[in-house]
Structure formats: C-alpha cells, structure tokens
Enzyme design. Structure first.
Site, PDB file in Angstrom:
ATOM      1  N   HIS A   1       0.825  -1.206   0.000  1.00 39.46           N
ATOM      2  CA  HIS A   1       0.000   0.000   0.000  1.00 39.46           C
ATOM      3  C   HIS A   1       0.865   1.264   0.000  1.00 39.46           C
ATOM      4  CE1 HIS A   1      -2.088   3.186   2.404  1.00 39.46           C
ATOM      5  NE2 HIS A   1      -3.015   2.968   1.502  1.00 39.46           N
TER       6      HIS A   1
ATOM      7  N   GLU B   1       2.071   1.843  -3.466  1.00 44.78           N
ATOM      8  CA  GLU B   1       1.006   2.427  -4.296  1.00 44.78           C
ATOM      9  C   GLU B   1       0.997   3.954  -4.131  1.00 44.78           C
ATOM     10  OE1 GLU B   1      -3.191   3.850  -3.641  1.00 44.78           O
ATOM     11  OE2 GLU B   1      -3.162   1.766  -2.957  1.00 44.78           O
ATOM     12  N   HIS B   2       1.054   4.407  -2.881  1.00 42.75           N
ATOM     13  CA  HIS B   2       1.091   5.852  -2.630  1.00 42.75           C
ATOM     14  C   HIS B   2       2.265   6.512  -3.344  1.00 42.75           C
ATOM     15  CE1 HIS B   2      -1.548   7.420   0.761  1.00 42.75           C
ATOM     16  NE2 HIS B   2      -2.048   6.244   0.473  1.00 42.75           N
TER      17      HIS B   2
ATOM     18  N   GLU C   1      -3.854   8.148   7.295  1.00 37.82           N
ATOM     19  CA  GLU C   1      -4.806   7.250   6.645  1.00 37.82           C
ATOM     20  C   GLU C   1      -5.105   6.048   7.538  1.00 37.82           C
ATOM     21  OE1 GLU C   1      -4.026   6.604   2.494  1.00 37.82           O
ATOM     22  OE2 GLU C   1      -5.158   4.738   2.449  1.00 37.82           O
TER      23      GLU C   1
END
Lengths: 427, 427
Positions: B67, B70-71, B143
C-alpha cells in the site's frame, strides 16, 4: 426536504433549497456500489456578458474564462492537492466546463461524508493570486493547442462555428491563446462571486445513501459559511439571426481518414416539459431515420462509406438547439448525398409507424439503462434541472409521443437551408 | 493478438503477452461512453515473504509496504501531478491496494491514447528518495488512523483477524503506525523491482475502442523500456490451521447503532474453473438463504433487527476463502440467533428448488448487468485472470449448477465451528 416522486420509474429525488439559495437533490438508489456527487454552477462558456448583481452596467469577460475558473478552483490556499484528498478517501474526482455548466464531481464507494465535505469546501474556497493565474495561462495554452490539434474536436467545433453567426456558443469553450491572456485575478473573482453564488448552483447526489443524512450534512456545511441572498443574474445574449453562418467548411489535417460532421440549426425554443417533448420527438425521428438499425444507416454501412461509430445527437437548450451527425468516412460527399436524399424523402412521406415504434422502444430502453448508472443520473438530472425541466419526465414523454408529432418535428427541423457541413480532410 | 471469444455473451477479450511478459487484454464494448483501463500487479498486502528472483534466501518485508508503494507511485521525478495530467485529458484516475492486487486505473471518454500512455509511464517510473519516503509516512499514518476510527472498517477487519491464525490476510492492508516506520527507499525498490516487473502485471482496457490500435500503442510503449525476462516469483505463505482464531470479538466505539459482521472461514482451495464453480455454488446458496428476497432476510427485516443494507458476500481466492454477513442492527445477538437457527435448518433439509431458481436467476441478472459497466468488467476480469480463471465463464457456470451441488456446498461451508463474529457496540 421535499420528495419529488416518479411512480412509473419508482424513483425519488429529495429536494431542499437552503437559505443561501443552494438547490440540493439526493436521489437514493439502493444496491448501487458507487455514489456520484456533482456540485454544479449554471455558468459556462456562453456567459460572456452579464450584469453583476448590484451593478447597473453590463460586464463583458474574456472568452474562455469559465473554463479558466474551473482550472483555478483546484488551487487551495493551504497547498492541499484536492485530487489526492479524494484519492485518500477512495474517490475519483474531476470537473468539466460546457457551454452552459461548470461541474465538480466525484464518485466513491465509501467515505461519502468526507468526500462531500471535500467537494463543498474546495469549490467554495477560491484562491486566485497574480502568480497562480499567470502560471495557469501556460497550462491552459497547452490544453488549447491540444484541442486545436485534435481532428475530432476541430471537425465538431468548425461545425458549431458554421451554424451560429453571433451566438457565444461559437466561442471555443477554453477560449483562445489570445483571449486567455486578458484574464486576471480580479476578473476571475468577479465571475466567481457572480456565478458561484449558491443561488446559481446545485448539488446532486446519487447512490445508495440516506437522503436525510446527506441533506443534514450539506445544510450544516453551508450554514457555517456566509453568503448573502443574491438576486437572479441578468445574462445578455445577442439576437442570433435564423440563417446559418456558412453552409460548408473544410480543413486539412494530418489524418488518414476524412472526418465529417453536419447538422441542422434549430430556432425553436420551447421551455419546461415542452422542451423535453420537442427534444424527444426530434430524437425519435432522427433515430428512426439514421440510427444504427435504420435502412439509411445500413445502406451507408454496406456501401462502406460509414463505420459503426457514425452517430447522431440532438442538443436542445433554452439558448440554442441543433442536431449533429457524423463520423469517419472515406467519401464524405457521398454520405451527404445519400443522407440529403433520404431526408428529403422522409420530409415528403414521413417515417413509418414501424420505424417510429422501433426507434421509440430503443430510446426508452437506453433511458431505462441510464437509470442504472449513478453517473448518468447525476449528469442528466443536473442538466435538465438547470434547464427548468424534469429529467424523470422523459420516459413518460416518449411513451406519449405520436407518429404525427414526430413527423411534424422532422419537417420543422430538417430544413435544407439550415444544414451546415464540416469536413476535415487528410493533408 | 489472440481473440478469447465467449459466444454466449457475445464478448471478446483480445489478449497478447508481450516480450517482457506483460499480459494485455482489450475488451471492446461498442456504444460504451466510458473507457476504463487498469494496470495491475499481482501484489498485495498478503505478499510479505518471498524470494527475490536471483536470490536464494527469503525476504520478509514490513506490513503495509504494498500500500505504501502504491502511494509513492504518484511521485514523479519531474514533479508532475499525475492526477492533473489525467484531468487535463478528461480522465478520472485512482489506485487501490487489496489483499492480493495493486491496481492503477483511469476512466475516460476521450484521449484514450494520451491517458493510456500516462498510465503506463507513471507506474513504470518509480521515484523514491529518503525524503519523499519519510514525508509519506506522515500521510499514511493519517490514513491508518482514519481507518482505525472508521467503525465499518473496524468491524470488518476485526472479523478477518478473528478468522485467521497466521495467514497474512489478517494484517491490515495499510500496515500499522509502527510497521510503516520500518519502510525505507531500498525496501520499496526491492518490492517494486520484484512485483512491478511486467511479467507479474496485466493491462485491461474496456470500452468502445479498437483492440488492434490499443495493443499496438501498448506494445510500442513497452518496447521503448528495458525489462529483462524474470522467472516466477516464489511467494512463501505460512500453513494456516483449520480452526478460526477466535469465535467472537467485541469493540466499543462512538456510534449510535451497533454493527455486526460474521462469517465462515472456508478451507477449500479449488483452482481454475473449479474455483468459479465452488464460488457460485456457495453464492447462490447464500443468496437463496439470506439474500434480500429470502424468507430469512424478510423475517429479520420485519422484526426490525436488520435494515436494507444488511448483506452478504463470499470471497474465494487461491490463498483464502470466507463468507461475510452483516450490517447495522439494534440487536446483533438476536440476528445471530435467528441466522444460526435458519442455517442449521437449511443444512438439515437443504434449500428448495424454488429458492435455488430464484437466487440463481437473480445472480445471473446481476452478472449480466455487470457487463454494462466498463469499470465492473475491468475489475472482475483482472481479478479472475490473476486467479487463473475466466471471468466470462461465470454465467455459464451458474446456468449449469444443480440444486444438489449448491446444497452440498452449503453443507461444506456453513460449519458451525468455522463461524466467527465481530461486533462494534456504542460506547
């Protein structure tokens, strides 16, 4: 909160007008995975002359300023990247400017509250500086050149220019490299303050959501912001003469297959439900005449002069109306010859009952499938609301149209003198 | 370019595997307004231990790194804002990380070539620096805290944690505030080079487009980049014991209505078409038992212990499988009592022929309507391709399932000892 119910479609829009004038519509659709929200202003490229509420003299603004304003809304004083904020909450966001509307939107599957708050806040927090306005000019100039180089856009816009003599619809939505140079911070704020007042805007939310909850969230958000009630904006449009500006325009570009667009300018301007009746009587007639299952389309397809992407559309608004036909063709003049002959014959004899029923059923089917898409509902609903008509009326209108109405409309619309042609040919 | 044709659905996927190993699928859908493109890697939160091709020892990476990666892909060396580039070409873009996939995507109505090029290039141009990795930690920490505060996410993830004893699916997709601190530039590049190799990725494009043109564009784009062929990545997973980790978990949060999720862990791991047969036999059974038109759902709805958003799902993958049920309820224990009794009765007597047919027809109808959405096709097609199964087989599989298969599957799946419950209660 008032429920606008359509029993036939089993659909409701929950409407509320807030104290600041903002119209909020929530259309709950159970089982939808995506929620689509649009925050729109009744303001587009055609709004070049208007009287600012409180002033007495009209203001004329540089061409392309509505689109420029849309770009600048993404600039936030705190440096926040709005796209990234949406992405963090799993939403996809975008914005667009058309002839008569500027819309900011997102689609999401979760975190509706957070995404709605982001949407409302960034559109209501303009941040224009001399520096960021100057910087944007370079970006928009690039965008204008990109559209100038796009043969699909050129063949389309050459057609619009050919139809209208003085109407501002013939101004390219993004303006020109020259006109955007005249845009400055103060003009942007003037347009923003006039057209982004909540009383000139609407929020439409479509998806599997609770209307009362969404209304409460938006009401609370708006209550925290200071807006004075504003009177209706006076918009000034020149009187467009009936004749088209030019019958035909050709341009040469670096393409392999010629592109053809043609259409009929339409001076009828019915309002409210009559606008929808007019629009769909025309549309059913055109679908019957030249849609994918018509004899005319199939004749052209068999002959190899059109491909499957050849299409038609009919745009009817309170300010302008016209039909468009076109696609790629190895022989644009042969297409025009075949179409003009078929249209002349149809004006003589009318379309048949069978063709009328086939076209109407197809268009009703398309409209029903539209109701499965949160995006399509939000966009159409906004469009028709801004035009003082009810999107949900369309299917009922189509079901009640008669063959005679459709043939009458075709005779009014397909007037040979109102035809304009635009062709892009290979260099 | 090879055409994978499904005659029943009248759908084709045009497939090509490029020299660098990238699988490209184009699914043309005439008349679609939107084109949806997904560039995906078979890499998600569960890939925490693997042997880097060319090395001999396994690597274990910090939780949440897929993840995090991805950022970081949105960071470009030239400072370009990828979201804005897409927006300029009228596209909406996003990305997501799941248990086993990371996907980058856009949807557009025009400028497909430009948008595809943007997509391919930004995902294949990583730019990680010590500074930008450190900066991202703060953003991702936010997040993580946001998800931690989200009662819907908590009730869901507490359930997953309750099902699995050692399987990495029980790791939160974003990791934890502690684990992401261990992530650095070098680990990111190691994961990137392993899992973002084209041979571990696919591009799926769905919309009204020309397959030959799209394939040529992607082939040319990839030919301009240097990738060595890479062998299959060896992924290491612990042996998950059959029993669930815990039968029940409760947590208290600031909410007004309790939230309930429960589900059955499933140890069956069929592959290929058998995976789809298994998945849809189970799904039809669950829809018949507890779907919106079942007697059970209606009983609970009448009693006021569930609302219309109460739902079920069944996730079956080569690495894990489980069912999920849940929603808001004023009395979660009463829901469990009613459901467990109804499931026990169904295991005894099976579902009826009428319920089976109703559920199957509904699910076939849902799948058919899925085929109207470019987004849904692209997402499902990618998911099934990564699992070595064919998305287009599903309707045929459903049509050929028998009542006996469904009842057999329910008996295998709804084993009382495999039930896990997660509840979030108001503070």
């Amino acid at each position: 909160m008032r429920e606008i119910r359509n029993e036939q479609l089993k659909l409701s829009a929950f409407h509320d007008q807030l104290d600041n004038g903002l119209d909020v519509y929530v259309i709950p659709r159970e089982g939808f995975k995506q929620t689509y929200a649009m925050f729109s202003t009744k303001y587009g490229s055609i709004d070049r002359e208007f009287v600012v509420p409180g002033e007495s003299e009209p203001t004329i603004v540089p061409d392309g300023i509505a689109h420029f304003l849309e770009h600048k809304m993404f600039e936030q004083e705190n440096g926040e990247d709005v796209f990234k904020t949406f992405a963090r909450y799993g939403a996809m966001s975008n914005a667009f400017t058309s002839f008569d509307t500027t819309a900011y939107l997102f689609s999401s599957t979760d975190f509706l509250d957070e995404n709605l708050t982001t949407l409302l806040n960034y559109v209501q927090e303009p941040f224009f500086t001399d520096e960021n306005v100057e910087k944007e000019k370079g970006i928009i100039e690039q965008e204008i050149r990109m559209y100038d180089d796009d043969p699909n856009w050129r063949v389309y816009f050459n057609l619009i220019e050919g139809m209208y003599q003085v109407h501002p619809i013939a101004i390219d939505i993004a303006g020109t490299v020259e006109t955007i140079q005249q845009i400055d911070k103060d003009t942007l704020y003037k347009c923003y303050n006039t057209f982004y007042h909540p009383s000139n805007m609407s929020v439409v939310v479509v998806g599997d959501c609770d209307p009362a909850h969404v209304h409460a969230l938006i009401r609370e958000n708006q209550a925290g912001k200071k807006f004075q009630r504003q009177p209706e904006i006076e918009r000034i449009f020149p009187d467009e003469p009936t004749p088209v500006r030019r019958a035909r325009h050709e341009e040469r570009m670096l393409i392999s297959m010629p592109k053809l667009q043609f259409g009929y300018k339409d001076m009828s301007r019915p309002t409210g439900k009559d606008m929808i009746i007019n629009e769909y009587a025309t549309s059913i007639g055109l679908e019957a005449l030249i849609g994918k299952s018509s004899a005319l389309f199939n004749k052209m397809y068999e002959e190899g002069i059109v491909d499957k992407r050849f299409g038609w559309s009919y745009d009817a608004t309170p300010r302008f109306a016209h039909s468009l036909f076109g696609g790629n063709s190895k022989d644009p003049d042969r297409v025009l010859q075949v179409v003009e002959a078929a249209f002349a014959e149809a004006l003589q004899n009318g379309i048949s009952e069978a063709d009328f029923n086939r076209a109407r059923n197809k268009m009703i089917g398309q409209m029903v499938s539209t109701l499965d898409s949160a995006r399509a509902i939000a966009r159409h609903f906004t469009t028709y609301t801004f035009r003082n008509a009810d999107f949900f009326d369309i299917i009922d209108v189509m079901e009640n149209l008669t063959l005679e109405q459709v043939n009458q409309r075709l005779r009014e619309h397909l007037v040979p003198e109102m035809l304009t042609v635009s062709i892009v040919l290979p260099k």
